[in-house]
Design an enzyme around this catalytic site. Sequence first.
Site, mmCIF file in Angstrom:
data_model
loop_
_atom_site.group_PDB
_atom_site.id
_atom_site.type_symbol
_atom_site.label_atom_id
_atom_site.label_comp_id
_atom_site.label_asym_id
_atom_site.label_seq_id
_atom_site.Cartn_x
_atom_site.Cartn_y
_atom_site.Cartn_z
ATOM 1 N N LYS A 87 0.856 -1.192 0.000
ATOM 2 C CA LYS A 87 0.000 0.000 0.000
ATOM 3 C C LYS A 87 0.889 1.238 0.000
ATOM 4 O O LYS A 87 1.758 1.403 0.875
ATOM 5 C CB LYS A 87 -0.903 -0.041 1.244
ATOM 6 C CG LYS A 87 -2.149 0.789 1.136
ATOM 7 C CD LYS A 87 -3.068 0.483 2.320
ATOM 8 C CE LYS A 87 -4.299 1.340 2.343
ATOM 9 N NZ LYS A 87 -5.069 1.151 3.575
HETATM 10 O O1 G3P Z 1 -7.693 2.204 5.402
HETATM 11 C C1 G3P Z 1 -8.063 3.356 4.736
HETATM 12 C C2 G3P Z 1 -9.429 3.907 5.081
HETATM 13 O O2 G3P Z 1 -10.387 2.902 4.970
HETATM 14 C C3 G3P Z 1 -9.497 4.680 6.380
HETATM 15 O O3 G3P Z 1 -10.810 4.949 6.765
HETATM 16 O O4 G3P Z 1 -12.412 5.683 8.504
HETATM 17 O O5 G3P Z 1 -9.985 6.295 8.726
HETATM 18 O O6 G3P Z 1 -11.417 7.381 7.020
HETATM 19 P P1 G3P Z 1 -11.162 6.135 7.807
#
Ligand code: G3P
Length: 218
Positions: A87
């Site tokens: 990633k």
């Molecule tokens: O892993 C990346 C993403 O899904 C993060 O989500 O909830 O931190 O905006 P969030």
Amino acid sequence: MKFFIDTANLNQIKEAQNLGILDGVTTNPSLMAKEGITGKENILDHYSKICNIVDGDVSAEVIATDFENIIIEGEELANINPQIVIKLPMTHDGIKATKYFSNKGIKTNVTLIFSAGQALLAAKAGATYVSPFLGRLDDISTDGLNLISEIREIFDNYNFQTHILAASIRHTMHIIDCAKIGADVITSPLSSISGLLNHPLTDIGLEKFLSDYKKGNK
Ligand code: G3P
């Protein structure tokens, strides 16, 4: 449509795997820190444990931001297990590294995508996945689902093989809307995936079936 779980919590990963619907896992440095996983050896070991639970792709995020160190770190992560997807951040050096890994046949997930142009560039570099952050756009009063639609249209126009991995999912409707638009994958907390199970009419209907059965089978 593939379902990934967005967590580094082993119990939640096991729970989703045991439900029989899990296709992979995504993590990020924040999610690893949330589980108290720190230090290089522990982090590599934790990714290995995740790979042993699931059959599918496991995204492991690099911390380095310059090309040379992204390559060193990415190769180290890729060596853990063939399931590992590197990633990478949506930056100049991240895109350069995406092309490098793509040429070597190593899977990549370009993260922190907030515009169609970024997704297009990542696809051009040969990314396996792009991760548009739906919820974080919604958080700033911007239509995150519209971004997923734009990327879908662009990728379909040119038959890009890069998968749209809808990330930053906050609730069940995000999952349903992503399915309607045609996102290839959603990555979500367990709570949003489990939320898809629920409907009050299912509970009421089941209760009635069971009580009618009991009446007839005393
Ligand atoms: O892993 C990346 C993403 O899904 C993060 O989500 O909830 O931190 O905006 P969030």
